[in-house]
Structures are given as structure tokens and as C-alpha cells.
Design a protein around this motif. Structure first.
Motif, mmCIF file in Angstrom:
data_model
loop_
_atom_site.group_PDB
_atom_site.id
_atom_site.type_symbol
_atom_site.label_atom_id
_atom_site.label_comp_id
_atom_site.label_asym_id
_atom_site.label_seq_id
_atom_site.Cartn_x
_atom_site.Cartn_y
_atom_site.Cartn_z
ATOM 1 N N GLY A 75 1.172 -1.157 -0.165
ATOM 2 C CA GLY A 75 0.048 -0.223 -0.209
ATOM 3 C C GLY A 75 0.908 1.106 0.036
ATOM 4 O O GLY A 75 1.909 0.721 0.232
ATOM 5 N N GLY A 76 0.107 2.279 -0.194
ATOM 6 C CA GLY A 76 1.036 3.421 -0.283
ATOM 7 C C GLY A 76 0.722 4.224 0.567
ATOM 8 O O GLY A 76 -0.111 4.199 2.137
ATOM 9 N N ARG A 111 -5.414 7.255 -1.122
ATOM 10 C CA ARG A 111 -2.847 6.361 -0.505
ATOM 11 C C ARG A 111 -3.240 6.449 -2.162
ATOM 12 O O ARG A 111 -3.847 5.405 -3.092
ATOM 13 N N GLY A 112 -1.220 6.029 -2.543
ATOM 14 C CA GLY A 112 -1.113 5.675 -3.333
ATOM 15 C C GLY A 112 0.700 5.450 -3.654
ATOM 16 O O GLY A 112 0.628 5.109 -2.293
ATOM 17 N N GLY A 148 -6.185 2.123 -11.377
ATOM 18 C CA GLY A 148 -5.519 3.410 -10.702
ATOM 19 C C GLY A 148 -3.479 3.234 -11.087
ATOM 20 O O GLY A 148 -3.881 3.409 -10.591
ATOM 21 N N VAL A 149 -3.555 3.216 -12.187
ATOM 22 C CA VAL A 149 -2.495 3.088 -12.991
ATOM 23 C C VAL A 149 -1.797 3.192 -13.907
ATOM 24 O O VAL A 149 -2.682 3.870 -15.022
ATOM 25 N N ILE A 194 -2.842 4.017 -7.822
ATOM 26 C CA ILE A 194 -3.847 4.913 -7.107
ATOM 27 C C ILE A 194 -4.422 3.849 -6.111
ATOM 28 O O ILE A 194 -5.224 2.546 -6.788
ATOM 29 N N ASP A 195 -3.765 3.056 -4.705
ATOM 30 C CA ASP A 195 -4.733 2.258 -4.276
ATOM 31 C C ASP A 195 -5.850 1.976 -4.081
ATOM 32 O O ASP A 195 -6.196 0.703 -4.198
ATOM 33 N N ASP A 196 -6.969 2.845 -4.093
ATOM 34 C CA ASP A 196 -8.040 2.543 -4.631
ATOM 35 C C ASP A 196 -8.982 2.457 -5.387
ATOM 36 O O ASP A 196 -10.052 2.144 -6.070
ATOM 37 N N GLY A 197 -7.758 2.061 -6.532
ATOM 38 C CA GLY A 197 -8.398 2.571 -8.169
ATOM 39 C C GLY A 197 -8.889 3.709 -9.020
ATOM 40 O O GLY A 197 -9.952 3.572 -9.595
#
Length: 320
Positions: free
Chosen positions: A7-8, A25-26, A256-257, A272-275
Motif C-alpha cells: 500500500g501507499g 493513497r497510492g 488507478g495505474v 492509486i490504492d483505491d483504484g
């Protein structure tokens, strides 16, 4: 590479009326022109699914297998296209070269990503189709690759198929690491997990490859025909970046990439962690500016407006 993605850190904030109402977060990594890590935040060594950011590497493997595509045809084979007529017509023409119909494609029927194209299709009495699905160009490229290499078309999406084995080897070569996991992408093709460092490294290798090599041919096709990689609307971020930043190669993916590289400058990869896709461009712009990249399109993408009562009352912006 780590065994799992940990996680970020807070990278993006949504500020409404001066109040921070959400935080995304990311993780993000910046490489310099030599491939060394220049800056990082979050977990950039744990594996993530790059989703459609894998497409340029899949296309390199297809060219190595004998796929003879160049230019706009190759660009649409690397695309998450928005289903505009230019995309569907070109993918349809490529499909006719296989002698097969759309039922041979593993990608599921879908409506265009482009709102305008979707509305026009529905007004004309159309509906979801495999050709309108954003990954259809890649899947037609896979069919053609199998035919030209003498591999079976049936089951071309199975991880043990010769084509997918070639793709896995290419991803390992360009990222410098073995995939940590194999999943099923939204389009049904295999999906390989790698780290953000590995993903950024792969993009840097694409833009610095020898002219005429499969890797450089892919990079040049995408940069030469950016409108085929996404579309022409305001949310066609890959197109806008490649059209607006000289030499930039970029491809975003679901959840989220995004990964980009600029020859002589470096490379960036973001998760991005939550997409949430709304967090991608602010972080990417911040990262590119750390690499001293400047262009008017970056000013346009640095923040996404938030609305209230029909007016702009805030923005989604980079915290990192």
C-alpha cells in the motif's frame, strides 16, 4: 521485488470549498534516464496488476511472433480505445484479415468508453459489441499473431498458450523481474503482476530501444497515432499526454495505474490504492514536473475540478 504490495501513502486530496473531504493513497516511482530511482513514495517494489499499462509489452511480444502491424494499426492493438468510429472501423478491418468473426474474440461485448460514441451507437439502435470493447484491438492482434506463428487460435487467452508464454517472457525481460502473479484482466486476457519500479523500467526500455526494433516500433506507433490509443475527448488522457509532451510514451490502466517514459528524461509509474482514476493525472503531473518536464497539457491536467451547484468549488490535486 517484494512478495506483496503493502500500500501507499497519501498522494491526492479532494478539496471542496477549502475543506479536504477525501484523500487517495497510492505509490509512485520516478526513474532517471539511466533507470535509477530518483524519487519514490509508498510501496514501489511490491507487485501490482498494471492492467492496460501492460499492453505495449504484449504488443512487443506479438511483433516478435511475426505480427506485421505498424502505425495506426499497431497503435490500436496497444489501445484502450474509446469506441469511436475510427477505432471500430480499424479493428474491424484487422479482424477481416483473420477470416474470423467477432465471436472468435475473448473480450466481452461492451459499449464505447466515449460518451458521444456511446450515445450515437444507442441512438442508431446499436448495442454492446466485442469490437466496441476497449481492448478489441489487442485481441485481434493476438488472433493475427497466432495465425502467422502457426499457433492455435482456440484458447489464445490461456496462460499456457504459446502466445501468452511469449508475452510472459517479454514482460519479464523488460521489467527485469518475474511476474509475481497471473490473473484475468477485464478483457479476459492474462494479467501479470509486477512492481512499479519494473513497470517504469519497461517503459524506459521501450522509448530507448533501437529504431526498427519491436520495442521501438511499438513506442513509435503509439506516439505517432495517440488518438488511436485512447480517443479524442477530454478524458482521453493518454492521447492528450502523448500529443502534448514531445517524445512521451504513456499508457494508463484500470484500477488507478499509469506508466510513462520520456527519452532522455526518465520514467514514472503510479498506482492509486483505491483504484480511483481521478487521482492519476494530478500525481503524474507532479512527478513529471519533478523530472523537469513542462508543457501546456500538464497545466490542464494538474487538477480536476469539483463542482457544486453548477459551479467549480474545489479541485482534486496532488498532495505529494
Amino acid at each position: 521485488m517484494g512478495e506483496s504490495y503493502d500500500g501507499g501513502v497519501p498522494l491526492v486530496e479532494a478539496v471542496r470549498s477549502g475543506f479536504v473531504e477525501s484523500v487517495h493513497r497510492g505509490s509512485v516511482v520516478l526513474l532517471d534516464p539511466t533507470g535509477a530511482v530518483r524519487a519514490e513514495a509508498g510501496d514501489v517494489r511490491g507487485p501490482v496488476f498494471p492492467r492496460s499499462s501492460n499492453k505495449p509489452l504484449q504488443a512487443v511480444a506479438m511483433l516478435r511472433a511475426g505480427l506485421p502491424l505498424t502505425g495506426a494499426d499497431l497503435a490500436v492493438a496497444c489501445a484502450s480505445h474509446h469506441g469511436e468510429d475510427r477505432h471500430v472501423d480499424r479493428v474491424g478491418a484487422l479482424l477481416r484479415r483473420t477470416g474470423l468473426d467477432s465471436s472468435a474474440l475473448r473480450c466481452p461485448p461492451d459499449l464505447p468508453i466515449s460518451g458521444a460514441a456511446r450515445d450515437a451507437l444507442l441512438r442508431a439502435g446499436g448495442g454492446p459489441s466485442r469490437l466496441h470493447m476497449n481492448c478489441s484491438g489487442k485481441h485481434v492482434g493476438m488472433l493475427l499473431s497466432c495465425q502467422l506463428a502457426g499457433w492455435p487460435v482456440a484458447g489464445y487467452w490461456h496462460p499456457e498458450h504459446p502466445l501468452q508464454q511469449r508475452i510472459t517472457a517479454t514482460v519479464e525481460e523488460f521489467t527485469g523481474e518475474p511476474p509475481a502473479a497471473v490473473g484475468v484482466d477485464g478483457c479476459g486476457a492474462p494479467l501479470l503482476a509486477v512492481s512499479l519500479v519494473g513497470l517504469a523500467r519497461a517503459y524506459l526500455r521501450l522509448v530507448t530501444a533501437e529504431p526498427g526494433s519491436p520495442a521501438r516500433t511499438v513506442a513509435d506507433a503509439m506516439r505517432g497515432y495517440p488518438e488511436m490509443v485512447a480517443g479524442t475527448g477530454p478524458e482521453a488522457y493518454d492521447t492528450r499526454l502523448m500529443a502534448g509532451v514531445p517524445g512521451l510514451l504513456g499508457k494508463s490502466g484500470a484500477e488507478g495505474v499509469v506508466a510513462v517514459a520520456v527519452p532522455g528524461v526518465g520514467a514514472v509509474a503510479v498506482k492509486i490504492d483505491d483504484g480511483a482514476s481521478r487521482g492519476l493525472m494530478p500525481v503524474l503531473v507532479s512527478a513529471l514536473r519533478r523530472l523537469s518536464v513542462e508543457a501546456p497539457v500538464l497545466d490542464e491536467l494538474a487538477e480536476s475540478p469539483l463542482h457544486g451547484g453548477g459551479e467549480i468549488v474545489g479541485a482534486v490535486r496532488a498532495r505529494w
